[in-house]
Design a protein around this motif. Structure first.
Motif: not given
Length: 333
Positions: A318-328
């Motif tokens: 997930t985007l959250k697991a890849n450290g991309l949350t909240p923006s990238a």
């Protein structure tokens, strides 16, 4: 009798020559017949046409009932009847007194003047002399020249008006095109400005997160060192401008993740908000739908800050697991 023949008769042409001209031009109209008359004014009328014209003239001039009435009138007066007395040599307008050679010229006069009362007359109209014919032809040529000159002027005015309309239409089309191009330029400028602002916000959020992480790591190292040395843990640092941003910016639990993807093929970056539970494969499918240069199975992503290239295994996370949350900000290649 056609209006063309009546007009030519009114102009002073001989009826026999008029019939010849109309026949020779297959009744193509007034102008061709007039051209034929002018071109053949000195040529003799063919015998067949002369005979037909004579027959037609006789039919126009004679009226059996009028002839009988004339004969009875002459007998009542005790006179004798001659052939010339029985022939109506002209037609007279009872209203204005004008005398005409034939029914055609009388009809033409009636149409122009509105007069309705006519009578047959034995008064003979003398034919035009050669000088009169030449004068009539000269007058006719002058009228034709004036008519053609007026037509040329009218055509010139009409052409100028049409040209003005054409130019105005071209100017209107050109202005509409310029307005459309200006709107497209303004729209593109607004889009770039918006993307630049969003990019700056994303970078600011990432930078704040990095500063916050650095501060947390420093505090953690200080606490661990104090524990090893048997000292009391230092107090937590007071709130500073580098403190963690508000939950809406810093929270890695944000349900949405806003990504800006820059393409290695060039062109403006693509921006979209995804659910934080979505995967990088979802992003790959979106990129492939936006640009045919990318394939879902081969596209790779790398973060710009900190620099990192995501593996194929991380593509399914997930985007959250890849450290991309909240923006990238990502680079697609």
């Amino acid at each position: 009798m056609s209006s063309d023949r009546a007009q030519l008769v009114a102009m002073g042409f001989e009826p026999a020559r008029i019939d010849w001209a109309l026949k020779a031009t297959s009744n193509a109209g007034l102008q061709p017949a007039m051209d034929h008359l002018l071109a053949n004014s000195d040529n003799p009328i063919p015998a067949a046409d002369q005979q037909a014209a004579s027959s037609s003239s006789a039919n126009e001039d004679f009226d059996e009932e009028d002839t009988d009435a004339l004969a009875a009138h002459i007998k009542s007066k005790g006179g004798s009847i001659k052939d010339d007395d029985l022939v109506a040599k002209s037609i007279k307008c009872s209203e204005c007194g004008k005398v005409f050679r034939s029914n055609a010229t009388a009809s033409f006069h009636a149409e122009k003047s509105g007069h309705q009362e006519f009578e047959e007359s034995t008064e003979e109209i003398k034919p035009l002399t050669e000088e009169e014919k030449k004068a009539k032809l000269a007058e006719l040529r002058q009228k034709l020249a004036e008519k053609r000159a007026n037509q040329a002027k009218e055509e010139t005015v009409a052409n100028k008006a049409n040209e003005a309309l054409r130019r105005k239409a071209g100017q209107d089309i050109g202005k509409a095109k310029e307005d459309l191009e200006l709107k497209e330029v303004q729209k593109e400028a607004e889009r770039k400005k918006r993307e630049k602002l969003e990019d700056a916000k994303a970078k600011a959020a990432i930078k704040a997160q990095i500063e916050l992480d650095k501060k947390e790591r420093a505090e953690r190292v200080a606490r661990e060192k104090a524990a090893r040395d048997g000292q009391a843990a230092p107090p937590a640092a007071a709130s500073t401008p580098l403190a963690k941003p508000s939950a809406a910016v810093k929270s890695s639990e944000n349900p949405e993740t806003r990504l800006q993807v820059r393409l290695s093929t060039g062109g403006p970056p693509l921006t979209k908000t995804f659910p934080s539970d979505g995967t990088l494969m979802d992003v790959a499918e979106w990129i492939a739908s936006e640009s045919l240069a990318y394939n879902v199975d081969t596209v790779t992503f790398a973060s710009t800050f900190p620099r990192k290239t995501f593996s194929r295994d991380e593509m399914t996370k997930t985007l959250k697991a890849n450290g991309l949350t909240p923006s990238a900000v990502l680079l697609a290649s």
